[in-house]
Design an enzyme around this catalytic site. Structure first.
Site, mmCIF file in Angstrom:
data_model
loop_
_atom_site.group_PDB
_atom_site.id
_atom_site.type_symbol
_atom_site.label_atom_id
_atom_site.label_comp_id
_atom_site.label_asym_id
_atom_site.label_seq_id
_atom_site.Cartn_x
_atom_site.Cartn_y
_atom_site.Cartn_z
ATOM 1 N N GLU A 25 -3.334 -47.747 15.234
ATOM 2 C CA GLU A 25 -4.189 -46.840 14.557
ATOM 3 C C GLU A 25 -3.830 -45.777 13.399
ATOM 4 O O GLU A 25 -2.549 -45.735 13.081
ATOM 5 C CB GLU A 25 -4.615 -45.581 15.414
ATOM 6 C CG GLU A 25 -5.451 -46.100 16.930
ATOM 7 C CD GLU A 25 -7.072 -45.838 16.642
ATOM 8 O OE1 GLU A 25 -7.279 -45.415 15.430
ATOM 9 O OE2 GLU A 25 -7.749 -46.228 17.342
ATOM 10 N N ASP A 26 -4.814 -45.423 12.700
ATOM 11 C CA ASP A 26 -4.432 -44.632 11.511
ATOM 12 C C ASP A 26 -5.059 -42.986 11.736
ATOM 13 O O ASP A 26 -4.899 -42.290 10.626
ATOM 14 C CB ASP A 26 -5.081 -45.151 10.219
ATOM 15 C CG ASP A 26 -6.525 -44.977 10.074
ATOM 16 O OD1 ASP A 26 -7.122 -44.493 9.004
ATOM 17 O OD2 ASP A 26 -7.293 -45.275 11.031
ATOM 18 N N THR B 112 -12.211 -49.711 5.194
ATOM 19 C CA THR B 112 -13.463 -49.407 5.161
ATOM 20 C C THR B 112 -14.034 -47.952 5.429
ATOM 21 O O THR B 112 -15.041 -47.414 5.514
ATOM 22 C CB THR B 112 -14.271 -50.396 6.364
ATOM 23 O OG1 THR B 112 -13.448 -50.399 7.378
ATOM 24 C CG2 THR B 112 -14.319 -51.880 5.929
ATOM 25 N N ASP C 242 -7.141 -51.008 15.465
ATOM 26 C CA ASP C 242 -8.359 -50.157 14.977
ATOM 27 C C ASP C 242 -8.715 -50.824 13.682
ATOM 28 O O ASP C 242 -7.826 -51.799 13.369
ATOM 29 C CB ASP C 242 -7.991 -48.707 14.847
ATOM 30 C CG ASP C 242 -9.057 -48.095 14.145
ATOM 31 O OD1 ASP C 242 -10.283 -48.152 14.476
ATOM 32 O OD2 ASP C 242 -8.719 -47.348 12.979
ATOM 33 N N LEU C 243 -9.715 -50.717 13.150
ATOM 34 C CA LEU C 243 -10.299 -51.346 11.774
ATOM 35 C C LEU C 243 -10.324 -50.473 10.761
ATOM 36 O O LEU C 243 -9.358 -50.943 9.738
ATOM 37 C CB LEU C 243 -11.622 -52.154 11.927
ATOM 38 C CG LEU C 243 -12.322 -52.645 10.828
ATOM 39 C CD1 LEU C 243 -11.281 -54.043 10.534
ATOM 40 C CD2 LEU C 243 -13.688 -53.087 11.293
ATOM 41 N N ASP C 244 -10.967 -49.496 10.732
ATOM 42 C CA ASP C 244 -11.042 -48.922 9.428
ATOM 43 C C ASP C 244 -9.651 -47.903 9.187
ATOM 44 O O ASP C 244 -9.047 -47.320 9.936
ATOM 45 C CB ASP C 244 -12.278 -47.621 9.726
ATOM 46 C CG ASP C 244 -13.465 -48.456 9.831
ATOM 47 O OD1 ASP C 244 -13.787 -49.284 9.183
ATOM 48 O OD2 ASP C 244 -14.358 -47.577 10.379
ATOM 49 N N SER D 281 -12.175 -51.038 17.753
ATOM 50 C CA SER D 281 -12.604 -50.319 16.897
ATOM 51 C C SER D 281 -14.052 -49.393 17.319
ATOM 52 O O SER D 281 -14.869 -50.022 18.001
ATOM 53 C CB SER D 281 -13.211 -51.110 15.502
ATOM 54 O OG SER D 281 -13.945 -50.247 14.506
ATOM 55 N N ALA D 282 -14.392 -48.139 16.873
ATOM 56 C CA ALA D 282 -15.531 -47.469 17.177
ATOM 57 C C ALA D 282 -16.553 -47.923 16.454
ATOM 58 O O ALA D 282 -17.809 -47.522 16.966
ATOM 59 C CB ALA D 282 -15.249 -45.907 16.865
ATOM 60 N N SER D 283 -16.477 -49.001 15.319
ATOM 61 C CA SER D 283 -17.606 -49.125 14.750
ATOM 62 C C SER D 283 -18.351 -50.476 15.271
ATOM 63 O O SER D 283 -17.690 -51.360 15.652
ATOM 64 C CB SER D 283 -16.813 -49.929 13.249
ATOM 65 O OG SER D 283 -17.798 -50.388 12.619
ATOM 66 N N LYS D 284 -19.567 -50.169 15.338
ATOM 67 C CA LYS D 284 -20.210 -51.393 15.867
ATOM 68 C C LYS D 284 -20.467 -52.634 15.005
ATOM 69 O O LYS D 284 -21.184 -53.724 15.377
ATOM 70 C CB LYS D 284 -21.710 -50.720 16.645
ATOM 71 C CG LYS D 284 -21.589 -49.738 17.557
ATOM 72 C CD LYS D 284 -22.828 -49.385 17.825
ATOM 73 C CE LYS D 284 -23.059 -48.216 19.068
ATOM 74 N NZ LYS D 284 -22.221 -46.961 18.777
ATOM 75 N N ASN D 285 -19.980 -52.296 13.588
ATOM 76 C CA ASN D 285 -20.209 -53.020 12.806
ATOM 77 C C ASN D 285 -18.926 -54.078 12.546
ATOM 78 O O ASN D 285 -18.995 -54.947 11.800
ATOM 79 C CB ASN D 285 -20.706 -52.762 11.355
ATOM 80 C CG ASN D 285 -21.906 -51.855 11.536
ATOM 81 O OD1 ASN D 285 -22.838 -52.505 11.825
ATOM 82 N ND2 ASN D 285 -21.949 -50.534 11.076
ATOM 83 N N LYS E 94 -13.361 -42.414 21.123
ATOM 84 C CA LYS E 94 -11.990 -41.701 20.896
ATOM 85 C C LYS E 94 -12.123 -40.347 20.742
ATOM 86 O O LYS E 94 -13.173 -39.967 20.011
ATOM 87 C CB LYS E 94 -11.292 -42.395 19.614
ATOM 88 C CG LYS E 94 -11.196 -44.013 19.798
ATOM 89 C CD LYS E 94 -10.816 -44.463 18.422
ATOM 90 C CE LYS E 94 -10.758 -46.024 18.818
ATOM 91 N NZ LYS E 94 -10.314 -46.793 17.382
ATOM 92 N N LEU F 56 -13.695 -36.826 10.934
ATOM 93 C CA LEU F 56 -14.641 -38.003 11.332
ATOM 94 C C LEU F 56 -13.939 -39.251 11.534
ATOM 95 O O LEU F 56 -14.506 -39.766 12.102
ATOM 96 C CB LEU F 56 -15.724 -38.233 10.262
ATOM 97 C CG LEU F 56 -16.563 -36.868 10.118
ATOM 98 C CD1 LEU F 56 -17.575 -37.490 8.827
ATOM 99 C CD2 LEU F 56 -17.307 -36.487 11.208
ATOM 100 N N LYS F 57 -12.574 -39.351 11.057
ATOM 101 C CA LYS F 57 -11.909 -40.619 11.205
ATOM 102 C C LYS F 57 -11.707 -40.858 12.621
ATOM 103 O O LYS F 57 -11.187 -40.157 13.518
ATOM 104 C CB LYS F 57 -10.685 -40.278 10.678
ATOM 105 C CG LYS F 57 -10.683 -40.304 9.111
ATOM 106 C CD LYS F 57 -9.217 -40.195 8.417
ATOM 107 C CE LYS F 57 -9.319 -40.173 6.987
ATOM 108 N NZ LYS F 57 -8.050 -39.871 6.549
ATOM 109 N N GLY F 58 -12.215 -42.219 13.119
ATOM 110 C CA GLY F 58 -12.014 -42.849 14.391
ATOM 111 C C GLY F 58 -13.032 -42.391 15.402
ATOM 112 O O GLY F 58 -12.990 -42.748 16.507
ATOM 113 N N VAL F 59 -13.895 -41.738 15.027
ATOM 114 C CA VAL F 59 -14.744 -41.160 15.884
ATOM 115 C C VAL F 59 -16.342 -42.076 15.833
ATOM 116 O O VAL F 59 -16.724 -42.334 14.558
ATOM 117 C CB VAL F 59 -15.125 -39.585 15.403
ATOM 118 C CG1 VAL F 59 -16.404 -39.046 16.393
ATOM 119 C CG2 VAL F 59 -13.971 -38.889 15.514
#
Length: 220
Positions: free
Chosen positions: A174-175, A20, A12-14, A119-123, A150, A47-50
């Protein structure tokens, strides 16, 4: 899973590689204020990881506004949030990598593990670029191509496929609880970072605790 079985790591990233998550929090908080949903710590944690649209739906529902916007209006709200987030992301530097994670990535690279970002982030590609970590990862899962976000296992199942590995050869990092649940549902080894996580196969209190030696010790 035994330590010796691991051939790849899906990150995961964030909140794992860089904080971030605080940028997401700031941007979602502003959106919640805009639509009139009270901002609470419980909502922030949920909202984390969603994914983006699912997060928007959670915010709207929390304020009783889920039926107040058309799909086009919801997409516009999500885009505004993302634009705000990207503006914040542009301030990132390698100094923003969380404690210990650069050393851990160096360890994994030196030991020839395959690394992929889940990561769920498209960025995520932009974030890696600003952190100067793009070269560490052989691939990035595109969340836009997934059916479910997720805590569904889709992103980690896809990560294993892109690495050319079976699930029992992949460890996910993951966090967030949604992320740990996703890894477990994909039948991969779940490495959770944080004090409030449940059901992680291996758990570390903070990023600075993570190393290959520490992971091997926990899997003994």
């Amino acid at each position: 899973m035994k330590f010796e079985q691991i051939k790849g790591f899906a990150f995961d990233l964030d909140g794992v590689i860089a904080d971030t998550a605080r940028f997401h929090g700031q941007a979602w908080h502003q959106l919640a204020d805009q639509v009139g949903t009270p901002w609470t710590q419980e909502l922030a944690d949920g909202l984390k990881g969603v994914g983006r649209m699912d997060s928007l739906e959670m915010i709207l529902k929390a304020g009783g506004h889920e039926n107040d916007y058309s799909l086009a209006e919801k997409e516009a709200l999500a885009k505004a949030k993302n634009d705000n987030y990207l503006h914040l992301v542009e301030t990132l530097t390698p100094e923003d990598i969380l404690p210990g994670m650069k050393d851990f990535l160096d360890e994994l690279k030196a030991a020839d593990y395959q690394l992929i970002l889940a990561s769920a982030s498209k960025n995520a590609p932009k974030v890696l670029k600003y952190l100067k970590l793009s070269d560490y990862f052989v691939d990035i899962v595109d969340p836009a191509q997934l059916v479910q976000s997720k805590p569904a296992p889709d992103i980690y199942i896809q990560a294993a496929k892109q690495l050319g590995l079976s699930p029992d050869e992949v460890a996910g990092v993951e966090d967030a609880q949604a992320g740990v649940d996703a890894i477990n549902a994909a039948d991969e080894l779940s490495i959770g970072i944080g004090t409030n996580l449940t059901n992680a196969d291996v758990r570390f209190d903070q990023t600075s605790d993570v190393s290959l030696e520490a992971l091997k010790a926990k899997l003994q």
